[in-house]
Scaffold this motif. Structure first.
Motif, PDB file in Angstrom:
ATOM      1  N   THR A 221     -10.812  -0.237  -1.930  1.00 12.65           N
ATOM      2  CA  THR A 221      -9.229   0.563  -1.984  1.00 12.65           C
ATOM      3  C   THR A 221      -9.551   0.681  -0.040  1.00 12.65           C
ATOM      4  O   THR A 221     -10.730   1.464   0.276  1.00 12.65           O
ATOM      5  N   GLY A 222      -8.402   1.279   1.017  1.00 12.79           N
ATOM      6  CA  GLY A 222      -8.599   2.155   1.970  1.00 12.79           C
ATOM      7  C   GLY A 222      -9.922   1.281   3.202  1.00 12.79           C
ATOM      8  O   GLY A 222      -9.371   0.978   4.606  1.00 12.79           O
ATOM      9  N   ALA A 223      -9.136  -0.372   2.458  1.00 12.25           N
ATOM     10  CA  ALA A 223      -9.952  -1.434   4.145  1.00 12.25           C
ATOM     11  C   ALA A 223      -9.126  -1.226   5.248  1.00 12.25           C
ATOM     12  O   ALA A 223      -9.847  -1.072   6.401  1.00 12.25           O
ATOM     13  N   LEU A 224      -7.760  -1.300   5.266  1.00 11.54           N
ATOM     14  CA  LEU A 224      -6.661  -1.239   5.805  1.00 11.54           C
ATOM     15  C   LEU A 224      -6.918   0.331   6.942  1.00 11.54           C
ATOM     16  O   LEU A 224      -6.466  -0.056   8.034  1.00 11.54           O
ATOM     17  N   HIS A 225      -7.066   0.669   6.553  1.00  9.94           N
ATOM     18  CA  HIS A 225      -6.937   2.002   7.514  1.00  9.94           C
ATOM     19  C   HIS A 225      -8.340   2.834   7.376  1.00  9.94           C
ATOM     20  O   HIS A 225      -8.861   3.916   8.048  1.00  9.94           O
ATOM     21  N   GLY A 226      -9.323   1.974   7.358  1.00  7.32           N
ATOM     22  CA  GLY A 226     -11.122   2.412   7.734  1.00  7.32           C
ATOM     23  C   GLY A 226     -11.610   2.951   7.249  1.00  7.32           C
ATOM     24  O   GLY A 226     -12.371   4.148   7.365  1.00  7.32           O
ATOM     25  N   HIS A 227     -11.397   3.161   5.714  1.00  5.47           N
ATOM     26  CA  HIS A 227     -12.025   4.367   4.778  1.00  5.47           C
ATOM     27  C   HIS A 227     -11.972   3.291   3.234  1.00  5.47           C
ATOM     28  O   HIS A 227     -11.991   3.163   2.429  1.00  5.47           O
ATOM     29  N   ALA A 235      -4.753   1.367 -13.370  1.00  3.36           N
ATOM     30  CA  ALA A 235      -3.819   1.098 -12.590  1.00  3.36           C
ATOM     31  C   ALA A 235      -3.371   1.660 -11.683  1.00  3.36           C
ATOM     32  O   ALA A 235      -2.546   1.244 -10.338  1.00  3.36           O
ATOM     33  N   MET A 236      -4.007   2.341 -10.797  1.00  2.60           N
ATOM     34  CA  MET A 236      -4.134   3.057  -9.514  1.00  2.60           C
ATOM     35  C   MET A 236      -4.013   2.273  -8.280  1.00  2.60           C
ATOM     36  O   MET A 236      -3.587   2.100  -7.547  1.00  2.60           O
ATOM     37  N   THR A 237      -5.360   1.609  -8.836  1.00  2.00           N
ATOM     38  CA  THR A 237      -5.912   0.492  -8.156  1.00  2.00           C
ATOM     39  C   THR A 237      -5.106  -0.401  -7.805  1.00  2.00           C
ATOM     40  O   THR A 237      -4.586  -0.924  -6.585  1.00  2.00           O
ATOM     41  N   ASP A 238      -4.450  -1.260  -8.783  1.00  2.00           N
ATOM     42  CA  ASP A 238      -3.528  -2.443  -8.418  1.00  2.00           C
ATOM     43  C   ASP A 238      -1.983  -2.044  -7.820  1.00  2.00           C
ATOM     44  O   ASP A 238      -1.359  -2.600  -7.091  1.00  2.00           O
ATOM     45  N   LYS A 239      -1.649  -0.275  -8.527  1.00  2.00           N
ATOM     46  CA  LYS A 239      -0.559   0.097  -7.412  1.00  2.00           C
ATOM     47  C   LYS A 239      -0.607  -0.068  -5.900  1.00  2.00           C
ATOM     48  O   LYS A 239      -0.218   0.186  -4.724  1.00  2.00           O
ATOM     49  N   TYR A 240      -1.891   0.613  -5.424  1.00  2.18           N
ATOM     50  CA  TYR A 240      -2.937   1.255  -3.728  1.00  2.18           C
ATOM     51  C   TYR A 240      -2.457  -0.393  -3.182  1.00  2.18           C
ATOM     52  O   TYR A 240      -1.769  -0.745  -2.328  1.00  2.18           O
ATOM     53  N   LEU A 241      -3.482  -1.737  -4.334  1.00  2.00           N
ATOM     54  CA  LEU A 241      -3.496  -2.481  -3.200  1.00  2.00           C
ATOM     55  C   LEU A 241      -1.847  -3.332  -3.330  1.00  2.00           C
ATOM     56  O   LEU A 241      -1.627  -4.303  -2.223  1.00  2.00           O
ATOM     57  N   ASP A 242      -0.848  -2.852  -3.960  1.00  2.00           N
ATOM     58  CA  ASP A 242       0.539  -4.229  -4.231  1.00  2.00           C
ATOM     59  C   ASP A 242       1.285  -3.092  -2.892  1.00  2.00           C
ATOM     60  O   ASP A 242       2.139  -3.215  -1.984  1.00  2.00           O
ATOM     61  N   MET A 243       0.845  -1.845  -2.755  1.00  2.00           N
ATOM     62  CA  MET A 243       1.792  -1.020  -1.784  1.00  2.00           C
ATOM     63  C   MET A 243       1.042  -1.712  -0.725  1.00  2.00           C
ATOM     64  O   MET A 243       2.300  -1.652   0.774  1.00  2.00           O
ATOM     65  N   GLY A 247       2.476  -3.307   2.949  1.00  2.00           N
ATOM     66  CA  GLY A 247       3.365  -2.588   3.780  1.00  2.00           C
ATOM     67  C   GLY A 247       3.359  -1.354   4.063  1.00  2.00           C
ATOM     68  O   GLY A 247       4.055  -0.492   4.787  1.00  2.00           O
ATOM     69  N   ALA A 248       2.680  -0.391   2.797  1.00  2.00           N
ATOM     70  CA  ALA A 248       3.060   1.127   2.621  1.00  2.00           C
ATOM     71  C   ALA A 248       2.649   1.683   4.104  1.00  2.00           C
ATOM     72  O   ALA A 248       1.304   1.249   4.929  1.00  2.00           O
ATOM     73  N   LYS A 249       3.091   2.874   4.778  1.00  2.00           N
ATOM     74  CA  LYS A 249       1.901   3.739   6.028  1.00  2.00           C
ATOM     75  C   LYS A 249       1.230   4.363   4.577  1.00  2.00           C
ATOM     76  O   LYS A 249       0.828   4.497   3.906  1.00  2.00           O
ATOM     77  N   GLU A 250       0.164   4.777   5.822  1.00  2.00           N
ATOM     78  CA  GLU A 250      -1.067   4.990   5.450  1.00  2.00           C
ATOM     79  C   GLU A 250      -0.795   6.584   4.356  1.00  2.00           C
ATOM     80  O   GLU A 250      -1.157   7.026   3.637  1.00  2.00           O
ATOM     81  N   ASP A 251      -0.005   7.558   5.144  1.00  2.00           N
ATOM     82  CA  ASP A 251      -0.011   8.848   4.095  1.00  2.00           C
ATOM     83  C   ASP A 251       0.547   8.548   2.496  1.00  2.00           C
ATOM     84  O   ASP A 251       0.974   9.326   2.010  1.00  2.00           O
TER      85      ASP A 251
END
Ligand SMILES: Cc1cc2nc3c(=O)[nH]c(=O)nc-3n(C[C@H](O)[C@H](O)[C@H](O)COP(=O)(O)O)c2cc1C
Length: 313
Positions: A221-227, A235-243, A247-251
């Protein structure tokens, strides 16, 4: 088994237990040091008073060398440096920021300085500035990662620096240690393997999640935003990667992950917390005492190096 690293840290075997935020405390670090490796207390996210308490506790559990990790983005990093200097631990590993300003002070206290670096440029820089050794951490590792694999880092960093190099990321057994030594590393740092140990005080559900996971089960997770953070898919990582894909915003993404590196190991929330782990999961088949983990790695590494002699014929 003697290498430049065992001589530098005065340890029996060239194995460091990598710092793991919310996972590696005094009990785990002391157990690894007692087993002949070097255990590291992680301080990321912790109060300074907890760090002092854990260093003092580790000293009651082992008289062998152990280290402390400083996350250089932590707000209380200077307080933690003060504590480390007062307590005079054997070594410090440092990551997530510029470690160079801390070298002189730590050296003045007789503390060995071991930055964690993700590429050749930073490896050369910290070596030039007086680091005692470096950890090169490949993208196979659990936790916060860079983009270069352990093999490519070993191939390119080791010939460029004169200080001991410790390879990290995806090492979980003795063949890995043997391979790293043959590449010219002076030792390995393992995180995930020691997460699934008896002495690790993390929640049992998180340790079992590691044992039950296989090679293809981690995501980043976080690759797009440099972390970028590597952990076991849930469940959390699936949701994160789907979001992220949507195109979900960083915040918005941050809201989902904040605190999750704590809730998995501390509360056992293995679905909505982040079980940070490296890629060599199929090799981790059980929760063992650290002494057994270290002994098995050393026995297997010796066997692998002996068996490799046939290639000299
Ligand atoms: C749960 C977890 C937390 C971690 N936290 C930290 C940390 O706080 N500081 C740090 O320098 N490295 C951290 N790491 C990286 C480890 O110190 C080590 O380099 C890494 O685990 C090696 O890869 P492996 O997991 O494949 O053995 C963490 C790794 C894991 C698995």
């Amino acid at each position: 088994m003697e290498t430049k690293l065992t001589r530098l840290l005065n340890i029996k075997y060239p194995i460091i237990q990598g710092a793991m935020a919310w996972v590696s405390d005094a009990k785990l670090a002391a157990a690894v040091s007692e087993a002949g490796g070097a255990g590291t207390i992680a301080t990321g996210g912790r109060e300074s008073s907890w760090v002092e308490e854990q260093i003092r506790l580790a000293k009651t559990l082992t008289d062998k060398p152990f280290g402390v990790n400083i996350m250089l983005m932590a707000e209380n990093k200077d307080e933690i440096v003060d504590i480390i200097c007062n307590e005079k631990v054997s070594y410090v590993t440092l990551g997530a920021g510029n470690p160079v300003p801390y070298f002189e002070r730590l050296h003045n206290e007789g503390i060995k300085v071991v930055p964690v670096v993700p590429n050749v440029k930073l490896a050369k820089r910290v070596a030039d500035k007086g680091a005692d050794a470096i950890v090169i951490e490949g993208s196979e590792a659990g936790g916060h990662i860079g983009s270069i694999s352990s093999l490519s880092l070993m191939t390119q960093v080791i010939p460029e620096v004169d200080i001991p190099v410790i390879a990290a990321g995806g090492f979980a057994d003795g063949r890995g240690l043997a391979a790293a030594l043959v590449m010219g590393a002076s030792g390995v740092q393992m995180g995930t393997r020691f997460y699934a140990s008896q002495e690790c005080t993390a929640h049992l559900d998180a340790k079992v999640k590691i044992v039950n996971a296989k090679d293809t089960d981690t995501v980043v997770t976080g690759a797009l935003h440099g972390h970028s953070v590597r952990g076991i898919r849930n469940a959390m990582t699936d949701k994160y990667l789907d979001m992220e894909k949507a195109g979900a915003k960083e915040d918005e993404l941050l809201k989902l992950v904040v605190g999750t590196s704590r809730t998995a190991p501390q509360e056992g929330d293995i679905e909505w917390g982040m079980v940070q782990a490296g890629q060599s999961l199929t090799a981790i088949k059980n929760i063992k005492p650290c002494s057994e983990i270290v002994d098995d790695i050393i026995t297997e590494a010796r066997k692998a190096i002996t068996n490799a002699q046939i290639y000299l014929r």
